[in-house]
Enzyme design. Sequence first.
Site, PDB file in Angstrom:
ATOM      1  N   GLN A 196       0.943  -1.044   0.077  1.00 61.10           N
ATOM      2  CA  GLN A 196       0.031   0.122  -0.048  1.00 61.10           C
ATOM      3  C   GLN A 196       0.830   1.133   0.058  1.00 61.10           C
ATOM      4  OE1 GLN A 196      -2.710   0.137   3.299  1.00 61.10           O
ATOM      5  NE2 GLN A 196      -3.815   1.744   2.267  1.00 61.10           N
ATOM      6  N   SER A 218      -5.781  -1.273 -12.075  1.00 60.50           N
ATOM      7  CA  SER A 218      -6.130  -1.625 -10.598  1.00 60.50           C
ATOM      8  C   SER A 218      -7.534  -1.316 -10.683  1.00 60.50           C
ATOM      9  CB  SER A 218      -5.275  -1.007  -9.652  1.00 60.50           C
ATOM     10  OG  SER A 218      -5.515  -1.225  -8.308  1.00 60.50           O
ATOM     11  N   ASP A 220      -9.905   1.687  -8.215  1.00 61.99           N
ATOM     12  CA  ASP A 220      -9.739   2.985  -8.067  1.00 61.99           C
ATOM     13  C   ASP A 220      -8.867   3.393  -7.150  1.00 61.99           C
ATOM     14  OD1 ASP A 220     -11.937   3.675  -9.918  1.00 61.99           O
ATOM     15  OD2 ASP A 220     -13.284   2.688  -8.718  1.00 61.99           O
ATOM     16  N   SER A 251     -12.247  -4.388  -8.187  1.00 62.61           N
ATOM     17  CA  SER A 251     -13.572  -4.646  -7.954  1.00 62.61           C
ATOM     18  C   SER A 251     -14.712  -3.855  -8.472  1.00 62.61           C
ATOM     19  CB  SER A 251     -13.824  -5.066  -6.611  1.00 62.61           C
ATOM     20  OG  SER A 251     -12.781  -5.905  -5.952  1.00 62.61           O
ATOM     21  N   ASP A 319     -18.715  -0.465   1.297  1.00 63.78           N
ATOM     22  CA  ASP A 319     -17.220  -0.273   0.760  1.00 63.78           C
ATOM     23  C   ASP A 319     -16.369  -0.899   1.482  1.00 63.78           C
ATOM     24  OD1 ASP A 319     -15.627   0.178  -1.329  1.00 63.78           O
ATOM     25  OD2 ASP A 319     -15.961   2.340  -1.425  1.00 63.78           O
ATOM     26  N   GLU A 546     -11.685   4.768  -0.330  1.00 62.03           N
ATOM     27  CA  GLU A 546     -10.708   4.463   0.624  1.00 62.03           C
ATOM     28  C   GLU A 546     -10.976   4.930   1.937  1.00 62.03           C
ATOM     29  OE1 GLU A 546      -7.740   2.750  -0.137  1.00 62.03           O
ATOM     30  OE2 GLU A 546      -8.960   2.518  -1.728  1.00 62.03           O
TER      31      GLU A 546
END
Length: 567
Positions: A196, A218, A220, A251, A319, A546
Site C-alpha cells: 500500500q 487496478s 480506483d 472490483s 465499501d 478509501e
Amino acid sequence: MDQKRDEPNPSYRNGISQVLLYGEFTTKASRKVRYAVSLTERDLTVQKITSAPAGRSKVVFNLRDCVGCRAVKADDNTDVGAYFTAYFYPFKKRWMSSGIARQRTEQCFRVASSLDPHLNLEEAQRWARAISEGSAHQRPQRNGVLYSEVHRPCKVLLLLNPHSGKGQALSLFTGHVQRMLHEAGIPHTLVVTERQNHARELVREADLSKWDALVIMSGDGLLFEVVNGLMEREDWEEAIQTPLGILPGGSGNALAASIHHYAGSQPVSSEELLLSCAFLLCKGLVSRLDLTSVCLGSGPQQRLFSFLSLAWGFVADVDIESEKYRHVGAARFTVGTLVRLASLRVYQGKLAYLPAETGHRSPSSGSSPTTSGSLTEVSVSSPQSEASSSTPSFCSSLVCHSSQQSPNTFHNYCNSNNAFKAKRGDVAPTTGPSGPPDSLLVPLDQPVPSNWTVVPEENFVLVLAMYQSHLAEDLMAAPNSTMEDGLIHLLYVKAGISRATLLRLFLAMEKGAHVATNSPHLVYEKVRALRLEPYSAKGTITVDGELVDYGPVQAQVHVGLARLIAS
C-alpha cells in the site's frame, strides 16, 4: 505477383470520400485468393475478388476503430513479399446477448508487386503509415477534448496492483492489454506495486520527465494513491498535468466505467470493459478531469484530493465491510449491500452545501478564469519519422493554463484550529499536499457562509458526493456527470426509508434511474462545495473508496485540475 495501383479504379470511388490508396493483395494465409483493398480518409475497404462480379464480398472497416498498423518483411528469406497488418477493435454483437462490445480483428495483406523485397517493404510501410495517420485523425468531436500530438514514441509508466479485484490484474494485462499496446506502438515500463502507498511514494519522488503518461491498472484505489502522490510534490502544478490512464483491474472500477459511459458506449463489465478502456488508452485523447479537495478535521493527513467520491453511511459501510468478499470481484458490493440491508443503520450528523447556481467555478491550474470551464480544442500536427509513422498519435502535448495563485498559497482550512492560528502566526500552517486554495471553504470551527444551504434533517441513511457518473461498474450514481462539469453531485437518503425501498433505489441505480423514482427519502443536488459533521460516535467515511479518519469533513471541487486519457 500482386499488382499495385497508385490510381484507384473509378468503381472504387464514391461521392463522399475519395480513395487515397488502392491495391490488390493476397493474404498471409493464402496466396491464391486476391483482395481489392482501398483506403479513404475514413475507411479501409476489403473486397474479395472472384470471377463473377456479383460474387465480390465487401467488408468496410472504420478507421476510428483502428489502434495501429505495422509493416514487416517476410519471415521467410525466400519470400520477396512484405506484409502490413491493421488492428481494429470494432463494436460487434456479443455472443448470446443483445448488447455490443469491442472485439479484436486484424487485417494482414501481402505486398509483392516487385521482385525487389526492399520495394515491397517500402510499399507496405506506405500503407501502414497512411492507415495509422488516417486512424489518428478519426477523433470524436466532443467539447473538452484536447487534440495534439507529441513526439514518438510516447513513453508510458504503467503501475499495476497484482492484488486488486480477484487478484487477476497481471494475467488480465498480459492476456489483453499488452498485445494492444504493442499493436498501437506504445512502449511501456511495467511496475508491479508491492505494498500500500507504493505507487504514491513512487510518483511523489519520480523524475516525471522520463514519462509522457502514467497508466494505472487496478481498481480506483491505486489511482487515488497516484493523484495524491502527484499533489504532494513541490512541482504539483506541473506534475498533475501528466496525463493519467486507467485500466480496470479491480472490483469497483468506477472511473473506468465512467470513461466508457462518457464515450457513449453501451454498458459492459469485466474483460469487455478492460478492452474498451485499453482501446481508449491507445487512441490517446486527453480530457480535463475535475479533482475535489477533501479537508479532514483530524489526523496527520489533513487534505486529500479525490477524483471519484466522498461517502458516509450506508455506501461507505458497504465499501469497507465488503473487503472480506473481494475474492468474488465486483459481486462483493452486491453481497455487502444485502448484508448491510439486513441491519440498516441510521447516522446522525449535520450536512451543508453550496448550491451550484450560487457558487462560482473557481479557477484551478487546469482552467482559465476567462473560459468559464470550457476548453478550446487544439489541433496540432508535426512531422513524424518513418519509424514512428506506422502508429497513431497517443499522448497530448498539453496546453496548460497557469494558476492564478502561487503554489505556496495555502488557504485550505483543513484543520480549523491550526489554520485559524496560522493566520495569527501562532503555529505553522497545516502540512500535507499543496494544490490550489479552497476559496469556497471557511475553517471548520466557523459557521458555513450565508449563501450555503444547511440541510434541516440530522438523521441519514447515507450521504454520497459523486464527481463521476459511476460508483461501480454496474452503479450509475450520477448519470448526468461529466469529467469536468465543475460539479459535486450530492445525494443523500433520509432516515425512515424501508429496506425494500432502499433496495429498489440501488436496483434503479444500475441504469441511473434512481432519481427518477421520486422517492421522498432521496435528495439530489448539484453543488460546488459541502461540509459534513457527523454526530454519531462511530461511523465510516471513505474518499474514492478509501477509508479516512472519521470526523468533520468538507470539500470543494476544482475544475479541470488533472488530465485523463479518455474520449
